[in-house]
Design an enzyme around this catalytic site. Structure first.
Site, mmCIF file in Angstrom:
data_model
loop_
_atom_site.group_PDB
_atom_site.id
_atom_site.type_symbol
_atom_site.label_atom_id
_atom_site.label_comp_id
_atom_site.label_asym_id
_atom_site.label_seq_id
_atom_site.Cartn_x
_atom_site.Cartn_y
_atom_site.Cartn_z
ATOM 1 N N ARG A 45 0.765 -1.136 -0.068
ATOM 2 C CA ARG A 45 -0.086 -0.083 0.054
ATOM 3 C C ARG A 45 1.050 1.209 -0.056
ATOM 4 O O ARG A 45 1.671 1.352 0.855
ATOM 5 C CB ARG A 45 -0.749 -0.039 1.279
ATOM 6 C CG ARG A 45 -1.727 1.139 1.494
ATOM 7 C CD ARG A 45 -2.949 1.209 0.604
ATOM 8 N NE ARG A 45 -3.880 2.159 0.937
ATOM 9 C CZ ARG A 45 -4.006 3.548 1.070
ATOM 10 N NH1 ARG A 45 -2.850 4.131 0.588
ATOM 11 N NH2 ARG A 45 -4.943 4.144 1.591
ATOM 12 N N GLU A 96 -11.320 4.649 -5.061
ATOM 13 C CA GLU A 96 -11.447 3.267 -5.003
ATOM 14 C C GLU A 96 -11.992 2.868 -6.637
ATOM 15 O O GLU A 96 -12.427 3.739 -7.252
ATOM 16 C CB GLU A 96 -12.602 2.806 -4.285
ATOM 17 C CG GLU A 96 -12.236 2.947 -2.723
ATOM 18 C CD GLU A 96 -11.235 2.146 -2.224
ATOM 19 O OE1 GLU A 96 -11.075 0.796 -2.751
ATOM 20 O OE2 GLU A 96 -10.397 2.597 -1.371
ATOM 21 N N ARG A 150 -0.466 -5.624 4.790
ATOM 22 C CA ARG A 150 0.174 -5.017 3.528
ATOM 23 C C ARG A 150 1.432 -4.337 4.198
ATOM 24 O O ARG A 150 1.401 -3.659 5.275
ATOM 25 C CB ARG A 150 -0.768 -4.253 2.803
ATOM 26 C CG ARG A 150 -1.869 -4.845 2.037
ATOM 27 C CD ARG A 150 -2.943 -3.739 1.696
ATOM 28 N NE ARG A 150 -3.523 -2.958 2.276
ATOM 29 C CZ ARG A 150 -4.509 -2.328 2.243
ATOM 30 N NH1 ARG A 150 -4.851 -1.973 0.868
ATOM 31 N NH2 ARG A 150 -4.828 -1.202 2.920
#
Length: 192
Positions: A71, A79, A123
């Protein structure tokens, strides 16, 4: 004369369980402490080595290199299914466009990502650079395809530049990605 061995009296109440209870209590405290140390090391530690290689782009702020999900830290892109408004007030797929812009920028080039920490989804939170030294996180914000995020406002200068030039998201109007996610909860375990 018959001698009887005195019978040993069984303790009652707290005396009966005293030493066993204390032993279990100590073991429980040690176990909880060990789990706490493990959790802190697992989730709060800074990963050591940079992650380098060809990147597969998932969306405007998430990618994968050699199986490691990354990320882009300190930025927030729309999104994939997020829509924005252009200067004339028409809908356009800004989430898909942000993803396409990142994909186009990194295509065919190796990235080097320096992990800062790990998020709640496992992540790596990282700053990624191209071989020429270009900071991809900053580039996404400067081009208007992502916003700066976090308290430190690391990419505030780049965001101001994108706003004044009306680049990307700033060419029209949009809901900040974090707010959009709150307004559009998903049940498929999206990892924002």
């Amino acid at each position: 004369m018959i001698f009887q061995t005195p019978q040993r009296r069984q303790p009652r109440g707290p005396e009966r369980f005293g030493s066993d209870t204390r032993r279990w209590g100590v073991m429980l405290i040690v176990l909880i402490g060990s789990l706490g140390v493990y959790a802190v090391e697992r989730w709060m530690r800074t990963p050591d080595a940079p992650i380098a290689g060809n990147a597969l782009v998932a969306d405007g702020d998430t990618l994968t290199i050699s199986g490691t999900r990354i990320r882009l830290v300190d930025i927030d892109a729309p999104e994939l299914d997020q829509m924005c408004l252009d200067a004339q007030g028409r809908d356009w797929p800004c989430g898909r466009q942000a993803s396409a812009q990142l994909r186009s920028r990194v295509r065919g080039r190796d990235l080097t990502c320096q992990p800062k920490s790990i998020d709640k989804y496992g992540r790596s939170l990282a700053t990624c650079t191209l071989p020429d030294g270009t900071d991809i996180n900053a580039w996404m914000v400067r081009q208007g395809w992502a916003m700066t995020s976090g308290v430190a406002n690391i990419y505030g200068v780049q965001q101001d530049e994108a706003k004044s030039a009306k680049r990307g998201l700033w060419a029209g109007s949009f809901t900040p990605p974090r707010e959009w996610r709150q307004q559009h909860p998903r049940t498929d375990n999206r990892k924002d």
